[in-house]
Write a protein that holds these residues in place. Structure first.
Motif, short mmCIF file in Angstrom:
data_model
loop_
_atom_site.label_atom_id
_atom_site.label_comp_id
_atom_site.label_asym_id
_atom_site.label_seq_id
_atom_site.Cartn_x
_atom_site.Cartn_y
_atom_site.Cartn_z
N MET A 1 0.85 -1.18 0.00
CA MET A 1 0.00 0.00 0.00
C MET A 1 0.89 1.24 0.00
N ASN A 2 0.49 2.25 -0.75
CA ASN A 2 1.22 3.50 -0.82
C ASN A 2 1.36 4.11 0.57
N GLN A 3 2.55 4.59 0.90
CA GLN A 3 2.81 5.13 2.24
C GLN A 3 1.97 6.37 2.55
N HIS A 4 1.68 7.20 1.54
CA HIS A 4 0.87 8.40 1.77
C HIS A 4 -0.59 8.01 2.04
N PHE A 5 -1.07 7.04 1.30
CA PHE A 5 -2.43 6.55 1.52
C PHE A 5 -2.55 5.96 2.93
N GLN A 6 -1.56 5.19 3.33
CA GLN A 6 -1.56 4.60 4.66
C GLN A 6 -1.51 5.67 5.74
N ALA A 7 -0.75 6.74 5.50
CA ALA A 7 -0.67 7.83 6.48
C ALA A 7 -2.03 8.49 6.67
N VAL A 8 -2.80 8.65 5.59
CA VAL A 8 -4.15 9.22 5.69
C VAL A 8 -5.04 8.28 6.51
N LEU A 9 -5.00 7.00 6.20
CA LEU A 9 -5.81 6.03 6.95
C LEU A 9 -5.43 6.01 8.42
N ASP A 10 -4.14 6.06 8.72
CA ASP A 10 -3.69 6.08 10.11
C ASP A 10 -4.18 7.32 10.84
N GLY A 11 -4.18 8.48 10.14
CA GLY A 11 -4.68 9.71 10.75
C GLY A 11 -6.15 9.63 11.09
N ILE A 12 -6.92 9.04 10.20
CA ILE A 12 -8.36 8.86 10.45
C ILE A 12 -8.58 7.91 11.62
N GLU A 13 -7.84 6.82 11.63
CA GLU A 13 -7.97 5.83 12.72
C GLU A 13 -7.61 6.42 14.07
N SER A 14 -6.56 7.26 14.10
CA SER A 14 -6.08 7.77 15.37
C SER A 14 -7.00 8.83 15.97
N ASP A 15 -7.81 9.47 15.15
CA ASP A 15 -8.69 10.52 15.65
C ASP A 15 -10.09 10.37 15.08
N GLY A 16 -10.61 9.16 15.11
CA GLY A 16 -11.93 8.87 14.56
C GLY A 16 -13.05 9.67 15.20
N GLN A 17 -12.94 9.95 16.49
CA GLN A 17 -14.00 10.70 17.17
C GLN A 17 -14.10 12.11 16.63
N ALA A 18 -12.97 12.71 16.28
CA ALA A 18 -12.99 14.06 15.69
C ALA A 18 -13.74 14.05 14.37
N LEU A 19 -13.57 13.00 13.58
CA LEU A 19 -14.29 12.88 12.31
C LEU A 19 -15.79 12.72 12.56
#
Length: 109
Positions: A1-19
């Protein structure tokens, strides 16, 4: 998986409540076609809070686009990229029949 794509997914996972909070806040604002200024203002405020240059583009006093700009390097050879996200913020259409009671049922997220 592309590292930039993974970074976006990780950001969403780490702060899901904010989303979730953002989606609920936006979903509870009036967003009738031609009357979406409150949603646009909220989107611009969120972008500013995230450190993103943003502003409203007015079509009329209450009909707006929220525009955010993340400046790239401008160097295509070095991998500079642009990102455009187009999403409707006037998702409700016309005001519902039934006045305030109908409005409350729509805005109860």
């Amino acid at each position: 998986m592309n590292q930039h794509f993974q970074a976006v997914l990780d950001g969403i996972e780490s702060d899901g409540q904010a989303l979730v909070d953002l989606c609920l806040a936006l979903g509870n604002l009036p967003d009738y076609s031609g009357e979406e200024r409150q949603v646009g203002e909220a989107v611009v405020a969120w972008l500013h809070d995230a450190g993103i240059e943003a502003w409203l583009q007015f079509m009329s006093a209450e009909s707006v686009n929220a525009i955010g700009l993340v400046r790239g390097s401008g160097d295509r050879a070095g991998g500079g990229r642009s990102l455009i996200l187009n999403a409707h913020i006037d998702t409700q259409g016309a005001r519902p029949a039934g006045g305030e009671d109908a409005e409350r049922r729509l805005r109860g997220a």
